[in-house]
Design an enzyme around this catalytic site. Sequence first.
Site, PDB file in Angstrom:
ATOM      1  CB  SER A  67      -0.933   0.009   1.221  1.00 35.29           C
ATOM      2  OG  SER A  67      -0.193   0.060   2.424  1.00 35.29           O
ATOM      3  CE  LYS A 104      -3.163   1.738   5.058  1.00 32.62           C
ATOM      4  NZ  LYS A 104      -2.857   1.219   3.703  1.00 32.62           N
TER       5      LYS A 104
END
Length: 829
Positions: free
Chosen positions: A675, A718
């Site tokens: 990611s 996140k």
Amino acid sequence: MGSEKQFEVGLDRLKNVCGEDLELDFCHSSKDVAPFESFIGQERAIRAMDFGLGMEATGYNIFVAGAQGTGKSTYTESAVHKVAEKKEVPKDWCYLHNFNDKDNPLAVSMPAGKGRIFKKDVENLVLELRIAIPKVFEGNEYQQQRDNIIQSVREKLMDLYHEMETEAKEKGFTLQQMQGRVLFLPVKDGRPIQQNEYDTFSMEERKQIEEKMHVLQSKFNENMRVGQNMERQANMQILDLERKMAHSVAGSLVDKVREKYNGSTTLQEYFDGFLKDVVENHNVFRMAGHPEGMEQNTGSGSEEGFPAGIFQGNVPFDENEIRFVKYRVNLFVNNEKTNGAPVVLVSSPNYYNLFGKVEYRSQMMSMTTDFTMIKAGAIQKANGGYLILQAKDLLMDPLVWDSLKKALKYREAVVENMGEQYRLVPTNALKAQPIPLDVKVILIGTPMFYAIFSSDEDFQKLFKVKVDFDVEMPRNKENVCQYVSYVSALCEEGNLKHFDKKALAKIVEYGSRLASDQEKLSTRFNEIKDIVYEADAFAKINGSEMVSGEHVRRAIDERKFRLNKLEEKIQESIIEERIHIQTTGREVGQINGLSVIGLSGYSFGIPTRITARTYMGRGGVIHIERETGMSGSIHSKGVYTLVGYLGGTFAKKKTLGLTAQITFEQNYQGVEGDSASSAQLYAILSSLSGVPIKQHIAVTGSVDQMGRIQPIGGAVEKIEGFYDICKAKGLTGDQGVLLPEENLKDLMLKDEVLDAVAQGKFHIYTVPTVKEGIELLTDMPAGDEDEKGEYPEASLFGKVVKRLKESEQNEKKNKTNEQEKAGDEENND
């Protein structure tokens, strides 16, 4: 170049807010909806379970696979009980003494409830025998016949004695008993000759006397043997008489019970052995009627000079009830109180709990056992029904899984103590007759355990049905209604306060957040249940009539607070700058990536400073974590992928001559996942071009070799993790997160973030490719290739190409200088 506004995401796409007038228009509170009695959102699992429970063929045992909290165990128990209660009650099983082979007890089945009756019947039979047998031996008939036998032998013995006495007298001797012996003494003038008188006899006279004595003694010894033989025959006659008398009373009592079970051939054979053993061992029952012992002496004879006690009882009395153990019944499995087929759940499936055992008793410094000490395990108790086990528990005991496979494969339940088959030296142990096994085993576990068991080839043959539980379901009107019904059921079952419409909306939104999808609801109902109960607790504390949306929000926040100590510690380190994270300004070759940490069922996001340094050389992209063994294979794949993009973009006509070194600063735990590959690529482009990157925008998203941004996991965590840091350091109004467009449907952000976005204090951006991403992060156009494949000099990609050309020229120049220097040195030599 596009502006930030071009890529900014609207507030309405950051959370699928539950519309009270749309999704919840069917109720005002949970009280208005009937409690849901079935199972929600698992159609595939329900169909598979119905199929598995309905299949009677061998091998169709069931493995229920699903993530923790999906309610798979609760549903399994409920579904199995519903099917089991409609089935027939299985038979009882008893273990009986094998009168032909005592080390191999017999297993006998009978209709449910009959086992206890049979056991009681046999117990009563033994009690009757213990009363009746002693009584028959005390009766006149037995005593008369026994006395006749004894009297007959006694008369014969007396005849022998008198015959011997007459013969002795004729030969001048008399019989005299001395110290247990019979002596022949010579007689003179009607009196025994004394020793001093005998010494005066001549040698010839003495010789004649001794010869006569020898003949008499030989005759006497012969008569003694005849007498002993008569006694043995008499004893045999008495024993036969005793057996006959015992059989006369025992036979009728045994036959009375035998008739009750004449439908079983096995039991008829058992009663044959039972009766035979009782007759053979009648003295055991006979002594049971003499609590103070049994001392009988019906032989007299001592006064006649023959050995006394030849008719005395020869079995000592023993009150130990162990003599009667073999006549007991071990009711091994009792289904008398079972409704339908048995359903057995084993919380601790160790070997003995599952397969039974043979117990031992300590007696006289030794260990003994018998068939009554054979104890059933869960698999025998579940025979004819269902056995439910947790898959992970089977791996705790090394013998359990193999033994379970063996039982299912051969369809029989064997009771043997652990490790009997592995003994180097065989022991003399009971070998209980195996019981035919007809049980359906249901294993429950996570997908990981299903994968572990699937590696065993026998598993696929024995567990052909997989019941696969999903962790999510569509967020549609029907499932929202079922969610509310579930809350209603919890309120009714737990005597909780009902939830108003706003509270229900928060529950629905929380379900989507757990599912990480705006269009889905989580089926991890254990977590939903926890929030429902905790929200009710806060409502009761506040004295509210119903649970409100604020109570649900507080329950969610308090739950997070109980779990997020590590998150707060890391945030504290960032705020105090022990971990360096910039949320303002711009830096060359530096960017804020985003990662997720999961711990004890709680996940949170944190920003991570990623830096890149580029310099001359042909080392390519050097990933420090990979070089030091701190990265996983997926992360390494992401790095190789971004190298492919760099090569395809800047090295179509020539070699990509650069060395780029990237790392996650202040990371000592290792990294995994791809990611951060887009963030790493942005940092490399910034370093090559010399164009600084905005530090107030954190980046997440993987990248493919074509430069397309790909979705990642943990988007909500996140975003909220970076927001919390920015808030703690001070919101400036330009901070935000850049993420893949495909992740927008995953967003169910907390209200605090939504408020900040609505006020323009925080921003969410998405871009489709690396090109748009680097433009957003640098406010500089990336540049498009012209017909010659060149980028505009003022563009960011143009600056990258210029840097690569300069690096190549410097490399050539250095190489030329080295060659010239080497030539000069050679000429000087």
